[in-house]
Design a protein around this motif. Structure first.
Motif, PDB file in Angstrom:
ATOM      1  N   HIS A 144       0.828  -1.206   0.000  1.00 26.25           N
ATOM      2  CA  HIS A 144       0.000   0.000   0.000  1.00 26.25           C
ATOM      3  C   HIS A 144       0.861   1.253   0.000  1.00 26.25           C
ATOM      4  O   HIS A 144       0.434   2.289  -0.504  1.00 26.25           O
ATOM      5  N   SER A 145       2.066   1.179   0.558  1.00 25.90           N
ATOM      6  CA  SER A 145       2.944   2.340   0.544  1.00 25.90           C
ATOM      7  C   SER A 145       4.384   1.926   0.782  1.00 25.90           C
ATOM      8  O   SER A 145       4.662   0.840   1.285  1.00 25.90           O
ATOM      9  N   SER A 146       5.283   2.830   0.389  1.00 27.77           N
ATOM     10  CA  SER A 146       6.697   2.639   0.670  1.00 27.77           C
ATOM     11  C   SER A 146       7.299   4.003   0.934  1.00 27.77           C
ATOM     12  O   SER A 146       6.781   5.020   0.480  1.00 27.77           O
ATOM     13  N   SER A 147       8.391   4.018   1.692  1.00 21.63           N
ATOM     14  CA  SER A 147       9.051   5.293   1.966  1.00 21.63           C
ATOM     15  C   SER A 147      10.552   5.073   2.056  1.00 21.63           C
ATOM     16  O   SER A 147      11.015   3.968   2.307  1.00 21.63           O
ATOM     17  N   VAL A 148      11.284   6.146   1.832  1.00 23.45           N
ATOM     18  CA  VAL A 148      12.730   6.148   1.979  1.00 23.45           C
ATOM     19  C   VAL A 148      13.071   7.357   2.833  1.00 23.45           C
ATOM     20  O   VAL A 148      12.633   8.465   2.544  1.00 23.45           O
ATOM     21  N   SER A 149      13.843   7.135   3.898  1.00 20.03           N
ATOM     22  CA  SER A 149      14.225   8.244   4.770  1.00 20.03           C
ATOM     23  C   SER A 149      15.280   9.107   4.105  1.00 20.03           C
ATOM     24  O   SER A 149      16.250   8.605   3.552  1.00 20.03           O
ATOM     25  N   THR A 150      15.072  10.402   4.155  1.00 21.40           N
ATOM     26  CA  THR A 150      16.017  11.413   3.683  1.00 21.40           C
ATOM     27  C   THR A 150      16.047  12.463   4.789  1.00 21.40           C
ATOM     28  O   THR A 150      15.623  12.165   5.895  1.00 21.40           O
ATOM     29  N   PRO A 151      16.450  13.700   4.526  1.00 22.28           N
ATOM     30  CA  PRO A 151      16.306  14.705   5.576  1.00 22.28           C
ATOM     31  C   PRO A 151      14.829  14.915   5.918  1.00 22.28           C
ATOM     32  O   PRO A 151      14.467  15.841   6.616  1.00 22.28           O
ATOM     33  N   THR A 198      -6.040   6.507   5.606  1.00 24.27           N
ATOM     34  CA  THR A 198      -5.628   5.389   6.462  1.00 24.27           C
ATOM     35  C   THR A 198      -4.136   5.109   6.322  1.00 24.27           C
ATOM     36  O   THR A 198      -3.429   4.942   7.317  1.00 24.27           O
ATOM     37  N   VAL A 199      -3.661   5.051   5.081  1.00 25.76           N
ATOM     38  CA  VAL A 199      -2.235   4.794   4.868  1.00 25.76           C
ATOM     39  C   VAL A 199      -1.417   5.966   5.421  1.00 25.76           C
ATOM     40  O   VAL A 199      -0.400   5.747   6.095  1.00 25.76           O
ATOM     41  N   LEU A 200      -1.845   7.188   5.181  1.00 22.86           N
ATOM     42  CA  LEU A 200      -1.142   8.344   5.736  1.00 22.86           C
ATOM     43  C   LEU A 200      -1.046   8.235   7.254  1.00 22.86           C
ATOM     44  O   LEU A 200      -0.002   8.486   7.849  1.00 22.86           O
ATOM     45  N   GLY A 201      -2.141   7.849   7.902  1.00 20.97           N
ATOM     46  CA  GLY A 201      -2.174   7.709   9.358  1.00 20.97           C
ATOM     47  C   GLY A 201      -1.171   6.700   9.870  1.00 20.97           C
ATOM     48  O   GLY A 201      -0.626   6.853  10.971  1.00 20.97           O
ATOM     49  N   SER A 202      -0.889   5.674   9.078  1.00 24.65           N
ATOM     50  CA  SER A 202       0.092   4.670   9.513  1.00 24.65           C
ATOM     51  C   SER A 202       1.498   5.256   9.585  1.00 24.65           C
ATOM     52  O   SER A 202       2.390   4.669  10.185  1.00 24.65           O
ATOM     53  N   TYR A 203       1.704   6.419   8.973  1.00 22.47           N
ATOM     54  CA  TYR A 203       2.978   7.144   9.032  1.00 22.47           C
ATOM     55  C   TYR A 203       2.862   8.401   9.905  1.00 22.47           C
ATOM     56  O   TYR A 203       3.756   9.235   9.904  1.00 22.47           O
ATOM     57  N   ASN A 204       1.756   8.541  10.618  1.00 24.43           N
ATOM     58  CA  ASN A 204       1.474   9.752  11.392  1.00 24.43           C
ATOM     59  C   ASN A 204       1.459  10.997  10.508  1.00 24.43           C
ATOM     60  O   ASN A 204       1.953  12.054  10.888  1.00 24.43           O
ATOM     61  N   LEU A 205       0.910  10.848   9.321  1.00 25.19           N
ATOM     62  CA  LEU A 205       0.789  11.951   8.373  1.00 25.19           C
ATOM     63  C   LEU A 205      -0.678  12.284   8.167  1.00 25.19           C
ATOM     64  O   LEU A 205      -1.564  11.494   8.502  1.00 25.19           O
ATOM     65  N   LYS A 206      -0.916  13.443   7.592  1.00 24.90           N
ATOM     66  CA  LYS A 206      -2.271  13.926   7.288  1.00 24.90           C
ATOM     67  C   LYS A 206      -2.342  14.271   5.807  1.00 24.90           C
ATOM     68  O   LYS A 206      -1.312  14.357   5.132  1.00 24.90           O
ATOM     69  N   PRO A 207      -3.541  14.509   5.297  1.00 21.08           N
ATOM     70  CA  PRO A 207      -3.660  14.889   3.884  1.00 21.08           C
ATOM     71  C   PRO A 207      -2.769  16.073   3.503  1.00 21.08           C
ATOM     72  O   PRO A 207      -2.266  16.126   2.381  1.00 21.08           O
ATOM     73  N   GLU A 208      -2.534  16.977   4.431  1.00 16.90           N
ATOM     74  CA  GLU A 208      -1.702  18.145   4.144  1.00 16.90           C
ATOM     75  C   GLU A 208      -0.258  17.756   3.796  1.00 16.90           C
ATOM     76  O   GLU A 208       0.480  18.567   3.236  1.00 16.90           O
TER      77      GLU A 208
END
Length: 151
Positions: free
Chosen positions: A37-44, A80-90
């Motif tokens: 459903h999602s992937s991320s890569v840490s940067t600054p 829902t996916v954003l929430g799993s990263y503690n993110l919001k639509p913004e």
């Protein structure tokens, strides 16, 4: 030798960054279909790539015949996916919207529903692509997103 050093440098650069793939428990398991459903890569900061979310409700991926209902569910799945990263639509920087048999009426519905989720403007960058069909029969909309969280 130059090629070998470049390859080693590239490997070190990519392995130095943390990668995360998430599939929130309340959404269906996408792994049999070859995606997360999602992937991320840490940067600054952290970039989060959210796979196309359909209007399929819950783990059973129940599809309504209503374009409005599928749009609401697709947007809620993004939240829902954003929430799993503690993110919001913004935090969303980019959306891609695929609409089956796109029309002015469907665009009106999309605009009404997105303003319910993105209450704080500006909206993210977006691309709407009319399509004749999506991956599963009965899917009327699919939305993917790229989000960013600053450190």
């Amino acid at each position: 030798m130059k090629h070998l050093l470049f390859t080693l440098f590239s490997l070190c650069a990519f392995t130095a960054k943390a990668q995360t793939f998430k599939n929130p428990q309340s959404l269906f398991d996408p792994t049999p279909y070859g995606f997360s459903h999602s992937s991320s890569v840490s940067t600054p900061g952290e970039l989060v790539y959210i796979s196309g979310q359909s209007g399929g409700l819950g783990k059973d991926h129940i599809l309504s015949n209503s374009f409005r209902e599928q749009t609401q569910v697709a947007l809620q799945n993004i939240v829902t996916v954003l929430g799993s990263y503690n993110l919001k639509p913004e935090n969303v920087m980019k959306l891609t919207i695929l609409i089956v048999d796109h029309s002015a009426e469907k665009l009106k519905i999309w605009n009404e529903e997105i303003t319910k989720v993105w209450k704080n403007k500006p909206f993210p960058a977006s691309t709407l692509i009319p399509v004749p069909k999506l991956a599963i029969d009965g899917m009327l909309i699919e939305v993917d997103a790229v989000a960013f969280k600053a450190e």
